[in-house]
Every structure is written in structure tokens, then in C-alpha cells.
Design a protein around this motif. Structure first.
Motif, PDB file in Angstrom:
ATOM      1  N   GLU A   1       0.813  -1.208   0.000  1.00  0.00           N
ATOM      2  CA  GLU A   1       0.000   0.000   0.000  1.00  0.00           C
ATOM      3  C   GLU A   1       0.850   1.262   0.000  1.00  0.00           C
ATOM      4  O   GLU A   1       0.367   2.351  -0.262  1.00  0.00           O
ATOM      5  N   ASP A   2       2.129   1.114   0.347  1.00  0.00           N
ATOM      6  CA  ASP A   2       2.995   2.290   0.405  1.00  0.00           C
ATOM      7  C   ASP A   2       3.302   2.787  -1.002  1.00  0.00           C
ATOM      8  O   ASP A   2       3.639   2.019  -1.895  1.00  0.00           O
TER       9      ASP A   2
ATOM     10  N   GLU B   1      -7.640   3.931   9.042  1.00  0.00           N
ATOM     11  CA  GLU B   1      -7.051   3.862   7.706  1.00  0.00           C
ATOM     12  C   GLU B   1      -6.520   5.217   7.266  1.00  0.00           C
ATOM     13  O   GLU B   1      -5.438   5.309   6.661  1.00  0.00           O
ATOM     14  N   ASP B   2      -7.266   6.262   7.559  1.00  0.00           N
ATOM     15  CA  ASP B   2      -6.816   7.608   7.192  1.00  0.00           C
ATOM     16  C   ASP B   2      -5.526   7.959   7.921  1.00  0.00           C
ATOM     17  O   ASP B   2      -4.599   8.541   7.342  1.00  0.00           O
TER      18      ASP B   2
ATOM     19  N   TYR C   1      -2.609   6.058   6.494  1.00  0.00           N
ATOM     20  CA  TYR C   1      -2.245   6.598   5.182  1.00  0.00           C
ATOM     21  C   TYR C   1      -1.353   7.832   5.344  1.00  0.00           C
ATOM     22  O   TYR C   1      -0.346   7.996   4.639  1.00  0.00           O
TER      23      TYR C   1
ATOM     24  N   LYS D   1       2.113   6.761   6.599  1.00  0.00           N
ATOM     25  CA  LYS D   1       2.932   6.205   5.517  1.00  0.00           C
ATOM     26  C   LYS D   1       3.566   7.329   4.707  1.00  0.00           C
ATOM     27  O   LYS D   1       4.720   7.223   4.263  1.00  0.00           O
TER      28      LYS D   1
END
Length: 503
Positions: free
Chosen positions: A28-29, A62-63, A66, A69
Motif C-alpha cells: 500500500e505504500d 485507515e486515514d 495513510y 505512511k
């Protein structure tokens, strides 16, 4: 005192998670090139503002991940300012939330970034990276993952600490980082002794300085010695009894010389270290005897009542307060218990060892200390608080901030007089609800239509002719309506009548 740490434990989060191979970046990164073109990540400072209490309440996990990251990617940016902002953003996140699973998967990437920033960055970036390393170990606890971080960073930290040409602030940050990480993760007792020896090589230079009256004192180097002594004292609290005896024989007769230092902070740290050493000595031997006790007591008593006109009043006040406690601890074996409240729990600091440990971690966690005392299993184990307390919905509801208190913190342009009304109500509600009686609230227009005059009577409290010069703006009118709505049960005036200002 804090519970003795068991090296190398693997049970629970307090001892770190299970060891497993982790790729530097997950699928996902995003890559650095991609992130550099994303407008959402163009300003790292914006993340620093987002990562706080409001994230805990509003943003989804999740936000948050994100954004974090993005921070991790930006630690590799070419711009030093961007890297530093990313490091600060990560520090804020780790201070305000428990992110064990997230950082467990990315610990190698984070460690590599921290090592690179400490080696190649400038002072501010190095300090931020060292602080982030401390927080990583605090989050992961005393497990193998934290030990890997320590073994990777320890050689770099020691090199900077021993480098006399390095920036003093950077060296101080590295001393704190080395000590905290060693306290948390060191399983090899030899590494603990080597770390303490590294710190001794720094602060023992103050012994020679005090003997050499012709030596030139440097404020910057003195601050370095203070940090080294403070961190060394923390590590002494987890040493075996045999090592504590050796350190007592080596330093107990030398430390009193630092009480004559020109720097008030060094005098205070030396005094608190002496109190802690006496506490440890008496735990090992209840009949512990110090040969030069009379001279030491006289010195401590003079510092506890110091009235030297050449010293700043603030320094004298702080010094007298500390040395009254130190004198009482050494002469009477007494300690003034402190109470720390966090959520529905309380922790009692009832000894010098516990006080040293608490204030060391408070310096690292800052405003997040209370949150970590509630949720961080490692810290709860250190202070013997047991498992985290699970609160049900009813308990959380009772702890919720009342509406009128939340309104007090609205970002509106409010005059001091209106604030006075709100906080007066807050005060009386908290002290005794039954005595709350607004006898009269009168709002009168003055000859100048852009100003108001407030007369407030609350029980025996009477403030008259309070001319605050409030402008008639829509924001003020809206706020006044809010105040009226809050107090309409106690003020015999409806909100609309309050807004009738005779314009």
C-alpha cells in the motif's frame, strides 16, 4: 518503586510483538516519486496539525495510517526541512496514540530512516530523529524488536556523544535516546554497563572542573554533563545490587562537589541524584552510614535556604524547593508523595526511583504521558499499574466534558467580559450547584454604539461598570445568544431579550 524490569521477556505487548520478517514497505505504500506529486503530501506541516486529539475522535484508522505512511516516505526526501517535519509528524502521532501493530510492520524502514537522519542530518533533524527512536522503543516495549533498533542505533549515538566537535543539543538528544532505549530493551547486562560507562565519561568531567578553580566554565558543556548525569541515574535504578554498590563507592563521595557548581540545574540534578543514591543504599542496608554526613547536611541546608542576592529569584525559588525535599530524604528518610491522575486512575510517586523514572518518560512523551499511562502496557508494567483499565460506555459518558465547558473553548472572538460570565458559571457549578444564583444580568448600550457595558451579579460576586470595548460584530452577537441560551435557566431573561441591545 517501579517494578524491576525482566530482560528479554516476550509476553504481551509490553515485551514487544512476535518477531517476523518485514518488508521495508508494504504494497500500500507509495513510492517517493509518486508521493512527491501528491498535493495531499506536499506540506508535511499540515500532517503535524492533523495528528492530535482530533484524529483520535474523527479520522479513521485507515486515514491515519495513510498519513503516517506519507510521513515515513518523506523522511527520505531531499529537503532537510521536509525530513524534519516528517519526523516531527511521526513523533506527534506516536505520542498521542498507541500504534504498535503499524510500527511493528515498518520498524526496519523507520530504523533505517532514523539512522540516516542522525548520521547525515543537521542538528534539528538529528534531535528529531533521536526523539523518534525513543518513542519507537516506548511503543514496542522491551522485546526483541526494540532490541534490534537499539543495536542498530547505539554505535551511531555513542559516536556522536563522544565527538567533542558535534553540536551540543545533538549530543544531549543522543544521550537521552541512548539512555531511554537502553533502559527499555537491553538484555545483555554488559551493554548496560558499557552505556553507563559512556555517560560517566561525560559527567565526571564536572568533578575535575569543580576541583580546578581556574577552569573556564562552559554553559553548553555543563548542559551536556547534566543530561549525562540525569540519564546515568535512570540506568542505575535497573542495575543489579552488586553494580549499585560499586557505583556508590565510586561516586557517592564525589557527587557532593557538584553542589557548589555555578549552574543551578547541575546543583539540582546532583542533589536529586544524591537523594536517589541514599535511597538505594538504604534499601540494600538499612543501617547504611555515610562518613561525611554532617558536612553534606550543612551544604544541603544552605542550598535549601539560599538567599544569595547574585542569583536569580526564579533559580533560588526552584533550588530551595528541591533541596528541602533532598535534605528531608537524606536526614529523615522521608519523601513527599506526589499524585498523578490519568483518566479514572491515580498513581502515587512515593520514592526517588519512581520519580526519576516518571519524569524521564514525561520528558519524552510530553502531553501524551497520561494517555500512555492509561494504554501503554510497557509503561504500566514499569510503574506496576497492571493491565489497562477497560472503561464501559456509562463510565465514558460520565467522563465526557460538559457542554458549557466545550463552548468555552470555541474559537470565537469573545470579550473578557463574556468569558467572565462563562467561567463564573463553570466555577459555581463545580463548587456548589445550589448556590448558583444569577440575580441580575444587565446589558446596556453606551453613548458609543460600538461598545457595551456589562454588570454581572452572581451571588455575592458583583462586578459593575465593566467596560470591555466589545465591537458589535455578528460573531459577538452569536456568542451572546449562545451565552444566553446556556444560562436561560438561571437568568430570568429569554435569549432574544439579551440580544435587545437598544441599537
Amino acid at each position: 518503586m517501579p517494578k524491576s524490569k525482566k530482560r528479554g521477556g516476550n509476553s504481551g505487548r509490553g515485551a514487544g510483538g512476535q518477531h517476523r520478517n518485514v518488508q521495508p514497505f508494504s504494497d500500500e505504500d507509495a513510492s517517493i516519486e509518486t508521493m512527491s506529486h501528491c498535493s495531499g503530501f506536499s506540506d508535511p506541516a499540515s500532517f503535524t496539525e492533523d495528528v492530535g486529539p482530533e484524529v483520535e475522535e474523527e479520522a479513521t484508522q485507515e486515514d491515519l495510517e495513510y498519513k503516517l505512511k506519507g510521513f515515513i516516505d518523506l523522511t527520505l526526501d531531499k529537503s532537510a526541512k521536509t525530513r524534519q517535519a516528517a519526523l516531527e509528524g511521526l513523533k506527534n502521532a506516536l505520542t498521542s496514540k498507541i500504534l504498535f501493530d503499524f510500527i511493528l510492520e515498518r520498524r526496519m524502514t523507520l530504523t533505517d530512516s532514523i539512522e540516516r537522519c542522525i548520521k547525515k542530518g543537521k542538528s534539528d533533524e538529528q534531535c528529531a530523529a533521536a526523539g523518534l527512536a525513543c518513542l519507537l522503543c516506548v511503543q514496542l516495549g522491551s522485546g526483541i524488536e526494540s532490541e534490534e533498533i537499539f543495536k542498530t542505533l547505539a554505535p551511531v549515538l555513542k559516536k556522536i556523544i563522544s565527538d567533542g566537535t558535534a553540536n551540543i543539543q545533538t549530543r544531549r538528544a543522543c544521550i537521552t535516546c541512548l539512555g531511554i532505549c537502553c533502559f527499555i530493551v537491553t538484555e545483555d547486562i554488559t551493554e548496560l554497563y558499557l552505556t553507563m560507562e559512556c555517560l560517566e565519561n561525560i559527567f565526571t568531567k564536572s568533578y575535575q572542573r569543580e576541583r580546578d578553580t581556574n577552569g573556564i566554565s562552559s554553559t553548553h558543556s555543563m548542559m551536556l554533563h547534566i543530561s549525562a548525569l540525569f540519564t546515568w541515574t535512570l540506568l542505575l535504578t535497573i542495575c543489579p545490587v552488586s553494580e549499585v554498590k560499586k557505583k556508590l563507592e565510586m561516586h557517592l563521595h564525589k557527587l557532593p562537589s557538584l553542589l557548589s557548581c555555578d549552574d543551578v540545574n547541575m546543583r539540582i540534578v546532583a542533589g536529586e541524584t544524591l537523594a536517589l543514591l541514599f535511597e538505594l543504599a538504604r534499601e540494600m542496608d538499612a543501617d547504611f552510614f555515610y562518613e561525611d554526613m554532617e558536612h553534606l547536611s550543612q551544604k544541603l541546608r544552605s542550598l535549601a535556604t539560599d538567599g544569595n542576592k547574585h542569583r536569580a529569584k526564579v533559580d533560588k525559588r526552584k533550588q530551595r524547593s528541591v533541596f528541602r525535599d533532598v535534605l528531608r530524604a537524606i536526614e529523615e528518610r522521608d519523601f513527599t508523595t506526589e499524585t498523578v491522575k490519568f483518566g479514572p486512575e491515580r498513581m502515587y510517586i512515593d520514592c526517588w526511583v519512581k520519580k526519576q523514572t516518571y519524569y524521564t518518560f514525561k520528558e519524552i512523551l510530553g502531553s501524551g504521558m497520561q494517555y500512555h499511562l492509561q494504554s501503554n502496557e510497557f509503561l504500566r508494567n514499569v510503574f506496576e499499574l497492571g493491565p489497562p483499565v477497560m472503561l464501559d460506555a456509562a463510565t465514558l459518558k460520565t467522563m465526557k466534558i460538559p457542554r458549557f465547558e466545550r463552548v468555552c473553548h470555541l474559537n470565537l472572538i469573545v470579550s473578557p467580559a463574556l468569558n467572565l460570565i462563562v467561567y463564573s458559571k463553570l466555577f459555581f457549578l463545580e463548587s456548589n450547584f445550589s448556590i448558583l444564583s444569577f440575580k441580575q444580568v444587565v446589558l446596556k448600550g453606551t453613548s458609543n454604539s460600538s461598545h457595551f457595558q456589562f454588570i454581572l451579579r452572581v451571588g455575592d460576586l458583583e462586578l459593575e461598570n465593566l467596560d470591555q470595548g466589545v465591537k458589535r460584530s455578528p460573531a459577538i452577537l452569536c456568542w451572546m445568544w449562545t451565552v444566553g441560551y446556556l444560562f436561560m435557566d438561571y437568568i430570568q431573561l429569554p435569549p432574544l431579550e439579551i440580544l435587545n441591545l437598544g441599537v
